[in-house]
Design a protein around this motif. Structure first.
Motif, short mmCIF file in Angstrom:
data_model
loop_
_atom_site.label_atom_id
_atom_site.label_comp_id
_atom_site.label_asym_id
_atom_site.label_seq_id
_atom_site.Cartn_x
_atom_site.Cartn_y
_atom_site.Cartn_z
N PHE A 83 43.04 70.98 75.05
CA PHE A 83 41.63 70.72 74.76
C PHE A 83 41.13 69.51 75.55
O PHE A 83 40.03 69.55 76.13
CB PHE A 83 41.45 70.51 73.25
CG PHE A 83 40.08 70.03 72.90
CD1 PHE A 83 38.98 70.87 72.92
CD2 PHE A 83 39.89 68.70 72.56
CE1 PHE A 83 37.71 70.39 72.57
CE2 PHE A 83 38.63 68.22 72.22
CZ PHE A 83 37.53 69.08 72.24
N LEU A 84 41.94 68.46 75.54
CA LEU A 84 41.51 67.26 76.27
C LEU A 84 41.39 67.51 77.77
O LEU A 84 40.48 67.01 78.43
CB LEU A 84 42.49 66.12 75.99
CG LEU A 84 42.47 65.54 74.56
CD1 LEU A 84 43.56 64.49 74.39
CD2 LEU A 84 41.11 64.94 74.23
N LYS A 142 54.04 70.49 64.92
CA LYS A 142 53.61 69.37 65.77
C LYS A 142 53.48 69.79 67.25
O LYS A 142 52.53 69.40 67.95
CB LYS A 142 54.61 68.22 65.66
CG LYS A 142 54.62 67.56 64.29
CD LYS A 142 55.65 66.44 64.27
CE LYS A 142 55.71 65.78 62.88
NZ LYS A 142 56.72 64.71 62.84
N PHE A 157 50.38 71.80 67.65
CA PHE A 157 49.17 70.99 67.50
C PHE A 157 48.92 70.12 68.74
O PHE A 157 47.81 70.10 69.30
CB PHE A 157 49.29 70.13 66.25
CG PHE A 157 48.17 69.16 66.08
CD1 PHE A 157 46.90 69.56 65.67
CD2 PHE A 157 48.37 67.81 66.38
CE1 PHE A 157 45.88 68.64 65.53
CE2 PHE A 157 47.34 66.90 66.25
CZ PHE A 157 46.08 67.31 65.83
N PHE A 158 49.94 69.42 69.17
CA PHE A 158 49.73 68.51 70.31
C PHE A 158 49.53 69.26 71.63
O PHE A 158 48.80 68.78 72.51
CB PHE A 158 50.91 67.54 70.42
CG PHE A 158 50.88 66.46 69.37
CD1 PHE A 158 49.91 65.48 69.39
CD2 PHE A 158 51.82 66.45 68.34
CE1 PHE A 158 49.89 64.49 68.41
CE2 PHE A 158 51.79 65.45 67.38
CZ PHE A 158 50.82 64.47 67.41
N SER A 159 50.14 70.42 71.73
CA SER A 159 49.88 71.23 72.91
C SER A 159 48.43 71.68 72.97
O SER A 159 47.78 71.62 74.02
CB SER A 159 50.82 72.44 72.95
OG SER A 159 52.17 72.03 73.00
N ALA A 160 47.93 72.11 71.84
CA ALA A 160 46.53 72.52 71.79
C ALA A 160 45.60 71.34 72.04
O ALA A 160 44.58 71.46 72.73
CB ALA A 160 46.23 73.17 70.42
N LEU A 161 45.97 70.15 71.48
CA LEU A 161 45.15 68.96 71.70
C LEU A 161 45.14 68.57 73.19
O LEU A 161 44.09 68.23 73.75
CB LEU A 161 45.67 67.81 70.84
CG LEU A 161 44.92 66.48 70.98
CD1 LEU A 161 43.46 66.65 70.55
CD2 LEU A 161 45.60 65.38 70.15
N ALA A 162 46.31 68.62 73.83
CA ALA A 162 46.38 68.28 75.24
C ALA A 162 45.57 69.25 76.09
O ALA A 162 44.84 68.87 77.01
CB ALA A 162 47.84 68.26 75.71
N ASP A 205 38.02 67.14 79.68
CA ASP A 205 37.89 66.16 80.76
C ASP A 205 37.36 66.81 82.04
O ASP A 205 36.57 66.21 82.77
CB ASP A 205 39.25 65.50 81.01
CG ASP A 205 39.16 64.41 82.05
OD1 ASP A 205 38.28 63.53 81.94
OD2 ASP A 205 39.96 64.44 83.03
#
Length: 306
Positions: free
Chosen positions: A33-34, A23, A26-31, A38
């Motif tokens: 990416f966002l 987790k 995954f969330f680190s990569a998602l952040a 942005d």
């Protein structure tokens, strides 16, 4: 039972999904990416606009007390500053008003002193300047007190003039001050000369207590006197030098029931409100004393010897 033989895996209904590490990754990569998306494509801008629009009323309500407190403090500070500035301005205005009044009085005094000095140049009689201290306390007389007395050589009977004419005569002399009786005093008389006709007369102070004029008395009813005639000192009294302006004829009344005309005159000197004067030496004081008489010769004896 030994603990090593126990199964450490949780039962199927306690399954937690992916592991915590998965987790985190995954969330680190998602952040990441966002954030990159942005920055590059501004994909979160509509969301921020929507959130800011939705939260603006809440921010406005929360900031009202803070703004009110700040504005109240600024208002009180501005009010105190305005009051202090108004008080300082009012004090400066009072000072300026006092200075303006002093300037006007100094200009008037300077003008009178210049006229007095110019008159002094025309008068050949020895004189000295003096200042009027105050009016005499007697309400039935017209007298003033000047700051010159016996120590300055003032003599009783000395004429006193201002920049426009004869003011009066010294009647009492003290060590430091002198008393001057004005020409408008009812007990004061001054020989005058009509500059138009050359006729002599005597001007007296008006007998009315509140009058500030003169009367030319004992003039025949048919005498050639007209309003506007200038009266000057005649010099026959041995006190006033001749030619000093005294008064101007204001009114001439001729009546059939009396042999004399009633002539009212207006003094040229500032009998009320004068500040500086000039004290002249009496004419009689300038005359050399009569030489001593020589002793009569003695009787002549026989033989030609006295």
């Amino acid at each position: 039972m030994p603990l090593g033989t126990l199964d450490g895996t949780p039962p199927s209904f306690f399954r937690q999904g992916p592991s915590a590490l998965s987790k985190l990754v995954f969330f680190s990569a998602l952040a990441l990416f966002l954030m990159v998306a942005d920055v590059r494509f501004e994909i979160a801008k509509p969301l921020r606009v929507a959130l800011a629009t939705a939260l603006y009323p809440v921010q406005w309500l929360v900031l009202r007390p803070v703004l009110w407190a700040q504005n109240s403090g600024k208002y009180l500070d501005a009010l105190q500053s305005s009051q202090a500035s108004e008080e300082a301005t009012r004090l400066r205005l009072d000072v300026q008003s006092q200075r303006a009044n002093q300037v006007e009085s100094l200009i008037l005094e300077n003008s009178r002193l210049r006229k007095l000095l110019s008159l002094r140049e025309r008068v050949t009689t020895p004189s000295q300047a003096a200042q009027v201290l105050y009016d005499a306390a007697d309400p039935y007389t017209r007298k003033v007190i000047i700051d010159r007395g016996l120590t300055e050589g003032v003599l009783a009977g000395s004429p006193v003039i201002d920049e426009t004419g004869v003011l009066g005569q010294v009647t009492r002399v003290y060590p430091l001050v002198s008393e001057v009786t004005l020409v408008t005093d009812r007990d004061q008389a001054i020989p005058v000369l009509n500059t138009r006709t050359g006729a002599r007369g005597v001007a007296f102070g008006d007998s009315a207590l509140r009058s500030s004029g003169l009367e030319l008395r004992f003039m025949a009813a048919n005498a050639d006197v007209q309003p506007g005639d200038l009266l000057t000192t005649s010099g026959v009294d041995g006190v006033y030098p001749p030619g000093l302006p005294v008064a101007r004829v204001a009114k001439v009344e001729r009546r059939v029931d009396t042999a004399f005309a009633r002539i009212t005159c207006t003094p040229l000197a500032l009998v009320s409100g004068v500040g500086h004067v000039m004290v002249l030496k009496p004419v009689t004081a300038q005359i050399a004393p009569r030489p001593a008489a020589e002793p009569p010769p003695g009787p002549i004896k026989k033989g030609g010897k006295k």
